[in-house]
Design a protein around this motif. Sequence first.
Motif, PDB file in Angstrom:
ATOM      1  N   THR A 104      -0.977   3.584   1.696  1.00  0.00           N
ATOM      2  CA  THR A 104      -0.359   3.182   2.825  1.00  0.00           C
ATOM      3  C   THR A 104      -0.278   4.398   3.232  1.00  0.00           C
ATOM      4  N   LYS A 105      -0.204   5.647   2.204  1.00  0.00           N
ATOM      5  CA  LYS A 105      -0.889   6.869   2.654  1.00  0.00           C
ATOM      6  C   LYS A 105      -2.254   7.039   2.548  1.00  0.00           C
ATOM      7  N   ALA A 106      -2.691   6.443   1.465  1.00  0.00           N
ATOM      8  CA  ALA A 106      -4.106   6.779   1.662  1.00  0.00           C
ATOM      9  C   ALA A 106      -4.805   6.030   2.757  1.00  0.00           C
ATOM     10  N   LEU A 107      -4.292   5.164   3.709  1.00  0.00           N
ATOM     11  CA  LEU A 107      -5.139   4.541   4.629  1.00  0.00           C
ATOM     12  C   LEU A 107      -4.156   5.361   6.150  1.00  0.00           C
ATOM     13  N   GLY A 108      -3.346   6.085   5.949  1.00  0.00           N
ATOM     14  CA  GLY A 108      -2.844   7.605   7.309  1.00  0.00           C
ATOM     15  C   GLY A 108      -2.129   7.005   7.547  1.00  0.00           C
ATOM     16  N   GLY A 109      -1.220   6.133   7.220  1.00  0.00           N
ATOM     17  CA  GLY A 109      -0.409   5.638   7.500  1.00  0.00           C
ATOM     18  C   GLY A 109      -0.156   4.587   9.341  1.00  0.00           C
ATOM     19  N   LYS A 110      -1.743   4.494   9.609  1.00  0.00           N
ATOM     20  CA  LYS A 110      -2.323   3.506  10.934  1.00  0.00           C
ATOM     21  C   LYS A 110      -2.060   1.645  10.662  1.00  0.00           C
ATOM     22  N   VAL A 111      -1.720   1.364   9.132  1.00  0.00           N
ATOM     23  CA  VAL A 111      -1.424  -0.196   9.260  1.00  0.00           C
ATOM     24  C   VAL A 111      -0.378  -0.350   9.528  1.00  0.00           C
ATOM     25  N   LYS A 112       0.281  -1.872   9.284  1.00  0.00           N
ATOM     26  CA  LYS A 112       1.363  -2.294   9.075  1.00  0.00           C
ATOM     27  C   LYS A 112       1.993  -2.722   7.522  1.00  0.00           C
ATOM     28  N   ARG A 113       2.423  -2.020   6.939  1.00  0.00           N
ATOM     29  CA  ARG A 113       2.589  -2.557   5.397  1.00  0.00           C
ATOM     30  C   ARG A 113       2.923  -3.521   4.913  1.00  0.00           C
ATOM     31  N   SER A 114       2.958  -4.804   6.133  1.00  0.00           N
ATOM     32  CA  SER A 114       2.948  -6.672   6.057  1.00  0.00           C
ATOM     33  C   SER A 114       1.339  -6.711   6.360  1.00  0.00           C
ATOM     34  N   GLU A 115       0.112  -5.639   6.641  1.00  0.00           N
ATOM     35  CA  GLU A 115      -0.913  -6.877   6.954  1.00  0.00           C
ATOM     36  C   GLU A 115      -1.435  -6.185   6.060  1.00  0.00           C
ATOM     37  N   VAL A 116      -1.408  -5.099   5.000  1.00  0.00           N
ATOM     38  CA  VAL A 116      -2.392  -4.612   3.903  1.00  0.00           C
ATOM     39  C   VAL A 116      -1.564  -5.671   3.046  1.00  0.00           C
ATOM     40  N   LEU A 117      -0.112  -5.573   2.617  1.00  0.00           N
ATOM     41  CA  LEU A 117       0.326  -6.686   0.764  1.00  0.00           C
ATOM     42  C   LEU A 117      -0.578  -8.472   1.281  1.00  0.00           C
ATOM     43  N   ASP A 118      -0.839  -8.926   2.935  1.00  0.00           N
ATOM     44  CA  ASP A 118      -0.889  -9.684   2.864  1.00  0.00           C
ATOM     45  C   ASP A 118      -2.661  -9.583   2.428  1.00  0.00           C
ATOM     46  N   ILE A 119      -3.974  -8.742   2.814  1.00  0.00           N
ATOM     47  CA  ILE A 119      -4.735  -8.873   2.141  1.00  0.00           C
ATOM     48  C   ILE A 119      -5.072  -8.527   0.376  1.00  0.00           C
ATOM     49  N   LEU A 120      -4.354  -7.662   0.258  1.00  0.00           N
ATOM     50  CA  LEU A 120      -3.978  -7.677  -1.518  1.00  0.00           C
ATOM     51  C   LEU A 120      -4.002  -8.661  -1.468  1.00  0.00           C
ATOM     52  N   GLU A 121      -2.693  -9.085  -1.612  1.00  0.00           N
ATOM     53  CA  GLU A 121      -2.526 -10.412  -2.010  1.00  0.00           C
ATOM     54  C   GLU A 121      -3.265 -11.591  -2.074  1.00  0.00           C
ATOM     55  N   ARG A 122      -4.438 -12.001  -0.922  1.00  0.00           N
ATOM     56  CA  ARG A 122      -5.324 -12.908  -0.913  1.00  0.00           C
ATOM     57  C   ARG A 122      -6.635 -12.912  -1.850  1.00  0.00           C
ATOM     58  N   SER A 123      -7.063 -11.304  -1.934  1.00  0.00           N
ATOM     59  CA  SER A 123      -8.118 -10.672  -2.616  1.00  0.00           C
ATOM     60  C   SER A 123      -8.608 -10.555  -3.925  1.00  0.00           C
ATOM     61  N   ASP A 124      -9.380 -11.209  -4.256  1.00  0.00           N
ATOM     62  CA  ASP A 124      -9.835 -11.215  -5.560  1.00  0.00           C
ATOM     63  C   ASP A 124      -9.854 -10.098  -6.226  1.00  0.00           C
ATOM     64  N   TRP A 125      -9.991  -8.569  -5.997  1.00  0.00           N
ATOM     65  CA  TRP A 125     -10.551  -7.574  -7.019  1.00  0.00           C
ATOM     66  C   TRP A 125      -9.054  -7.034  -6.982  1.00  0.00           C
ATOM     67  N   CYS A 126      -7.636  -7.306  -6.696  1.00  0.00           N
ATOM     68  CA  CYS A 126      -6.836  -6.791  -6.371  1.00  0.00           C
ATOM     69  C   CYS A 126      -5.538  -8.241  -7.239  1.00  0.00           C
ATOM     70  N   LYS A 127      -4.876  -7.155  -8.069  1.00  0.00           N
ATOM     71  CA  LYS A 127      -4.501  -8.262  -8.946  1.00  0.00           C
ATOM     72  C   LYS A 127      -2.616  -7.686  -8.490  1.00  0.00           C
ATOM     73  N   VAL A 128      -1.431  -8.346  -8.806  1.00  0.00           N
ATOM     74  CA  VAL A 128      -0.232  -8.814  -8.135  1.00  0.00           C
ATOM     75  C   VAL A 128       1.174  -7.759  -9.482  1.00  0.00           C
ATOM     76  N   VAL A 129       0.745  -6.838  -9.280  1.00  0.00           N
ATOM     77  CA  VAL A 129       2.051  -7.162 -10.269  1.00  0.00           C
ATOM     78  C   VAL A 129       3.340  -7.515 -10.493  1.00  0.00           C
ATOM     79  N   ASP A 130       3.637  -6.668  -9.173  1.00  0.00           N
ATOM     80  CA  ASP A 130       4.477  -7.218  -8.042  1.00  0.00           C
ATOM     81  C   ASP A 130       5.414  -7.507  -7.311  1.00  0.00           C
ATOM     82  N   GLY A 131       5.588  -7.025  -5.776  1.00  0.00           N
ATOM     83  CA  GLY A 131       5.850  -7.187  -4.615  1.00  0.00           C
ATOM     84  C   GLY A 131       5.231  -6.120  -4.088  1.00  0.00           C
TER      85      GLY A 131
END
Length: 93
Positions: free
Chosen positions: A57-84
């Motif tokens: 969120t700091k890298a994005l400048g705090g412009k987007v909601k945390r839930s939107e970022v989580l949604d994208i990270l959880e469904r993308s193929d290039w990102c693996k989730v260790v925990d929430g």
Amino acid sequence: MFLMYVKQHTEAFLIDRRVSRPATTPQKAQGSSNLEGQLEAFFKQNPDRLIRMPEVTKALGGKVKRSEVLDILERSDWCKVVDGTTFFYSSGT
């Protein structure tokens, strides 16, 4: 014995929530594609370490909601989730 199995099959123990997400609306998809590109670029710059949600969120400048970022990270193929809140980049190889 179990620890040896976990070390050899780490993919089986990662959290995978991609299949349970509903499809996004076209308006959100347009805005999220730009956000997804920014996130992927950030993760590609840091491929060798674990990345926590506050760093993202700091890298994005705090412009987007945390839930939107989580949604994208959880469904993308290039990102693996260790925990929430912890993620890492995976090139898919």
